[in-house]
Scaffold this motif. Structure first.
Motif, PDB file in Angstrom:
ATOM      1  N   GLY A 123       4.860  12.758   6.175  1.00 41.51           N
ATOM      2  CA  GLY A 123       5.682  13.006   5.248  1.00 41.51           C
ATOM      3  C   GLY A 123       5.866  12.505   4.140  1.00 41.51           C
ATOM      4  N   ALA A 124       5.299  10.947   3.999  1.00 44.99           N
ATOM      5  CA  ALA A 124       5.352  10.235   2.895  1.00 44.99           C
ATOM      6  C   ALA A 124       4.565   9.981   2.527  1.00 44.99           C
ATOM      7  N   ILE A 125       3.414  11.085   2.504  1.00 48.04           N
ATOM      8  CA  ILE A 125       2.013  11.000   1.183  1.00 48.04           C
ATOM      9  C   ILE A 125       2.164  11.170   0.344  1.00 48.04           C
ATOM     10  N   SER A 126       2.592  11.919   0.011  1.00 55.22           N
ATOM     11  CA  SER A 126       2.643  12.588  -1.633  1.00 55.22           C
ATOM     12  C   SER A 126       3.703  11.419  -2.216  1.00 55.22           C
ATOM     13  N   GLN A 127       4.082  10.689  -1.758  1.00 52.55           N
ATOM     14  CA  GLN A 127       5.166   9.197  -3.037  1.00 52.55           C
ATOM     15  C   GLN A 127       3.917   8.214  -2.234  1.00 52.55           C
ATOM     16  N   ALA A 128       2.987   8.066  -1.737  1.00 52.72           N
ATOM     17  CA  ALA A 128       2.168   6.807  -2.060  1.00 52.72           C
ATOM     18  C   ALA A 128       1.872   5.900  -2.677  1.00 52.72           C
ATOM     19  N   GLU A 129       2.026   6.832  -4.244  1.00 54.39           N
ATOM     20  CA  GLU A 129       2.262   5.666  -4.517  1.00 54.39           C
ATOM     21  C   GLU A 129       3.476   4.698  -5.520  1.00 54.39           C
ATOM     22  N   SER A 130       3.887   5.976  -5.846  1.00 55.80           N
ATOM     23  CA  SER A 130       5.556   5.116  -5.446  1.00 55.80           C
ATOM     24  C   SER A 130       6.139   3.535  -4.592  1.00 55.80           C
ATOM     25  N   ILE A 131       5.946   4.874  -2.815  1.00 59.82           N
ATOM     26  CA  ILE A 131       5.858   3.183  -1.898  1.00 59.82           C
ATOM     27  C   ILE A 131       5.019   1.808  -2.164  1.00 59.82           C
ATOM     28  N   GLU A 176       4.197   0.448  -4.733  1.00 59.33           N
ATOM     29  CA  GLU A 176       5.184   0.599  -5.877  1.00 59.33           C
ATOM     30  C   GLU A 176       6.307  -0.646  -5.000  1.00 59.33           C
ATOM     31  N   THR A 177       6.586  -0.062  -4.224  1.00 58.23           N
ATOM     32  CA  THR A 177       7.780  -0.653  -3.636  1.00 58.23           C
ATOM     33  C   THR A 177       7.789  -1.702  -3.212  1.00 58.23           C
ATOM     34  N   VAL A 178       7.036  -1.547  -2.263  1.00 60.17           N
ATOM     35  CA  VAL A 178       6.450  -2.492  -0.998  1.00 60.17           C
ATOM     36  C   VAL A 178       5.941  -3.752  -1.609  1.00 60.17           C
ATOM     37  N   HIS A 179       5.084  -3.857  -2.381  1.00 54.86           N
ATOM     38  CA  HIS A 179       4.144  -5.105  -3.297  1.00 54.86           C
ATOM     39  C   HIS A 179       5.022  -5.681  -4.582  1.00 54.86           C
ATOM     40  N   LYS A 180       6.766  -4.503  -4.875  1.00 62.23           N
ATOM     41  CA  LYS A 180       7.530  -5.044  -5.569  1.00 62.23           C
ATOM     42  C   LYS A 180       7.783  -5.727  -5.049  1.00 62.23           C
ATOM     43  N   TYR A 181       8.699  -5.677  -3.378  1.00 63.74           N
ATOM     44  CA  TYR A 181       9.720  -6.603  -2.225  1.00 63.74           C
ATOM     45  C   TYR A 181       9.501  -6.948  -1.877  1.00 63.74           C
ATOM     46  N   ASN A 182       7.840  -6.679  -1.028  1.00 65.21           N
ATOM     47  CA  ASN A 182       7.096  -7.671  -0.329  1.00 65.21           C
ATOM     48  C   ASN A 182       7.830  -7.642   0.569  1.00 65.21           C
ATOM     49  N   ILE A 183       7.877  -5.819   1.131  1.00 64.05           N
ATOM     50  CA  ILE A 183       7.999  -5.434   1.699  1.00 64.05           C
ATOM     51  C   ILE A 183       7.277  -4.831   3.787  1.00 64.05           C
ATOM     52  N   PRO A 184       7.255  -5.508   4.650  1.00 68.25           N
ATOM     53  CA  PRO A 184       6.036  -5.267   5.287  1.00 68.25           C
ATOM     54  C   PRO A 184       5.983  -3.356   6.155  1.00 68.25           C
ATOM     55  N   THR A 185       4.868  -2.696   6.186  1.00 70.23           N
ATOM     56  CA  THR A 185       4.782  -1.088   6.484  1.00 70.23           C
ATOM     57  C   THR A 185       4.594  -1.419   8.025  1.00 70.23           C
ATOM     58  N   THR A 186       4.365  -0.303   8.527  1.00 72.17           N
ATOM     59  CA  THR A 186       4.048  -0.355   9.729  1.00 72.17           C
ATOM     60  C   THR A 186       3.470   1.393   9.503  1.00 72.17           C
ATOM     61  N   THR A 187       2.734   2.329  10.076  1.00 75.18           N
ATOM     62  CA  THR A 187       2.422   3.825  10.214  1.00 75.18           C
ATOM     63  C   THR A 187       2.734   4.980  11.850  1.00 75.18           C
ATOM     64  N   THR A 188       2.992   5.657  11.378  1.00 73.98           N
ATOM     65  CA  THR A 188       2.320   6.459  12.268  1.00 73.98           C
ATOM     66  C   THR A 188       1.506   6.759  12.300  1.00 73.98           C
ATOM     67  N   PHE A 189       0.153   7.394  13.318  1.00 72.86           N
ATOM     68  CA  PHE A 189      -1.113   7.756  13.474  1.00 72.86           C
ATOM     69  C   PHE A 189      -1.306   8.842  12.075  1.00 72.86           C
ATOM     70  N   HIS A 190      -0.534   9.504  11.220  1.00 74.19           N
ATOM     71  CA  HIS A 190      -0.526  10.680  10.488  1.00 74.19           C
ATOM     72  C   HIS A 190       0.035   9.977   9.524  1.00 74.19           C
ATOM     73  N   MET A 200      13.490   7.337  -2.360  1.00 73.72           N
ATOM     74  CA  MET A 200      13.089   6.482  -2.838  1.00 73.72           C
ATOM     75  C   MET A 200      13.557   6.365  -3.909  1.00 73.72           C
ATOM     76  N   SER A 201      14.218   7.397  -4.861  1.00 71.31           N
ATOM     77  CA  SER A 201      14.872   7.546  -6.503  1.00 71.31           C
ATOM     78  C   SER A 201      16.128   6.950  -5.974  1.00 71.31           C
ATOM     79  N   GLU A 202      16.847   7.586  -5.013  1.00 66.12           N
ATOM     80  CA  GLU A 202      18.187   6.180  -4.819  1.00 66.12           C
ATOM     81  C   GLU A 202      18.546   5.309  -4.442  1.00 66.12           C
ATOM     82  N   ILE A 203      17.848   4.798  -3.757  1.00 70.98           N
ATOM     83  CA  ILE A 203      17.813   3.558  -2.755  1.00 70.98           C
ATOM     84  C   ILE A 203      17.564   2.213  -3.673  1.00 70.98           C
ATOM     85  N   GLU A 204      18.152   1.353  -3.755  1.00 71.84           N
ATOM     86  CA  GLU A 204      17.310   0.408  -3.973  1.00 71.84           C
ATOM     87  C   GLU A 204      17.198  -1.067  -3.133  1.00 71.84           C
TER      88      GLU A 204
END
Length: 510
Positions: free
Chosen positions: A203-211, A213-227, A304-308
């Motif tokens: 459900g987050a695929i459509s926002q891959a670009e903004s995600i 940008e966010t994780v690299h800007k703030y150095n936040i690690p990510t994991t995923t589901t299979f999909h 993502m647009s509401e949260i800082e």
């Protein structure tokens, strides 16, 4: 213009240019309208294949996949495939024909309660009683599939309704009822977090670009589901791989030590969340799947647009742990995992479609997705027979070369779709890992039931002659050297490659 004509007109207006299906008596008015349209109809050889193809079309592209069938025999042949899409929240449109309304709830020829059956495996199942209702539910369905994509939607169309010429059509304009009331509460948790972690789902695929940008800007690690694999490229150090039952040590450590876990577009199944953290922010457009103390019913984009966010520094702590799986046999001759490793290395930038079986485990563990939608398979239903028809949909949707990794058992569940591949001259390459058995069932028998192998050995056909009978080139290899030699070539589909492998147990989740 009758209802069938207007349905096709609406599909064209909404940018739907491809549908999958098989004609039949009760859906014939819609097929007459399709025959005079610009829509490309892909004739499959089984309705399950049509629905799996629509599923693969949607998963690979994000566009609305459509499958069309006639009444009872056709409609009920889609059940497994529609259930597969439902379990994985794949937004596709299912149109079924039916007998005239007067025959409902009778024992008339080819009359069954198909609406009642399909309503349990779709996000919504509509049964319009007149032409105006048919227009309304179609427009409502397309709106939901585009804006609130929670799963397949079914519309049951009686033949007499399709032929009606008196009806009203109209535009729909309404908004998704989001509930962002927990945003401020979630913001407080994020503000206080020193060790945040994203879990990214389909459900987050459509926002891959903004995600990204966010994780690299703030150095936040990510994991995923299979999909969700590939939303952040799996070669990126901020991508820790899968979360849950197939987590690598790095991802497991991150999940166990994070002080704020943000799930974006995930279903939060037991395969993703081994336990329910009390610091879990869950964002999903489907209210029914929300869990935890910080549920956010709405779009990932709006969240993502509401949260800082703020800079964090705990990636180095995570990277001290092992970032790879401990897998054996990756260079052993005739092992399925060694063959799959080489196939994935050759086609690292292509769409991979996996079916269901032991090979699926090896594929999901070994595939490093560089972008979203690069690895397609059924996660929650896992029916055998998904791979080939889904690859048809993926190739038609994207125009890209598609690689299917099959076992010998699951390939035979929908092998008739080789005809669809050939007829449409699709660039689909099918690898059949042939160990002449249902290997994962044998493993369960031996490891969990203390049984000798029972009803798992397969007397297979000659897959080379089988493919050739459909006019498709085919190759058989029985060792790694020959496989590597084949993979050095510039391979183009339609093509079937049979790889003889030994039986091998899959590694079980820890």
């Amino acid at each position: 213009m009758n209802v069938a004509d207007n349905i096709v007109k609406i599909l064209e207006e909404e940018g739907i240019d491809t549908v999958f299906g098989i004609p039949g008596e009760q859906i014939m008015p819609l097929y007459k309208a399709l025959s005079n349209s610009s829509i490309n109809h892909v004739l499959t050889r089984h309705e399950q294949g049509a629905a799996h193809a629509a599923d693969g079309y949607t998963r690979s592209s994000g566009k609305i996949g459509v499958c069309i069938t006639t009444a009872s025999p056709g409609a009920l042949n889609t059940v497994m495939a529609v259930a597969t899409a439902y379990k994985d929240n794949v937004p596709m449109l299912v149109l079924t024909g039916d007998n005239d309304l007067k025959y409902r709830d009778t024992d008339h020829f080819q009359t069954t309660p198909q609406l009642e059956i399909l309503k349990h495996i779709t996000q919504a199942s509509y049964n319009p009683l007149n032409g105006t209702e048919a227009m309304y539910v179609l427009r409502a369905a397309i709106y939901e599939l585009k804006n609130i994509p929670k799963g397949p939607i079914h519309i049951n169309l009686s033949k007499d309704i399709l032929l009606q010429e008196e009806f009203d059509d109209f535009d729909l304009c309404y908004l998704c009822e989001d509930d962002l009331s927990n945003i401020s509460k979630a913001q407080e948790l994020i503000d206080s977090a020193e060790r945040p972690l994203f879990i990214l789902g389909a459900g987050a695929i459509s926002q891959a670009e903004s995600i990204n940008e966010t994780v690299h800007k703030y150095n936040i690690p990510t994991t995923t589901t299979f999909h969700g694999k590939g939303i952040v490229p799996e070669t990126d150090e901020l991508s820790l791989g899968l979360c849950g039952i197939r987590a690598k040590p790095q991802a497991r450590y991150a999940f166990e030590n994070a002080d704020c876990i943000i799930g974006l577009g995930i279903k939060a199944s037991e395969r993703t969340l081994p336990s329910m953290p009390d610091n879990f922010i869950h964002v999903n457009i489907n209210r029914d799947v929300l869990v935890g103390d910080y549920p956010i019913h709405g779009k990932v984009e709006d969240f993502m647009s509401e949260i800082e966010f703020h800079n964090v520094d705990w990636l180095g702590e995570i990277l001290e742990h092992d970032g790879e799986y401990d897998l054996e046999g990756l260079d052993d001759d005739a092992k399925p995992q060694s063959a799959i490793k080489r196939i994935l290395e050759k086609f690292s930038d292509n769409i991979i479609v996996s079916d269901a079986g032991s090979h699926t485990t090896w594929t999901t563990l070994l595939k490093k997705s560089l972008r979203p939608r690069q690895l397609l398979f059924s996660g929650a239903m896992a029916p055998m027979g998904y791979g080939l028809p889904a690859a048809i949909g993926a190739n038609i949707a994207t125009g890209e070369k598609v690689i299917v990794i099959n076992g010998d058992g699951d390939f035979q569940m929908n092998l008739q779709e080789l005809a669809t591949v050939k007829e449409n001259d699709l660039d689909v390459i099918v690898f059949i890992l042939n160990n002449s058995e249902f290997a994962i069932i044998r493993q369960w028998e031996e490891q969990f039931y203390d049984m000798e192998p029972y009803q798992v050995n397969l007397a297979n056909p000659n897959f080379i002659k089988l493919a050739s009978s459909y006019g498709i080139d085919a190759i058989r290899v029985d060792n790694l050297d020959d496989l590597e030699m084949i993979l050095e070539k510039d391979l183009t589909g339609p093509l079937v490659v049979e790889v003889i492998v030994e039986s091998e147990f899959i590694p079980l989740p820890e």
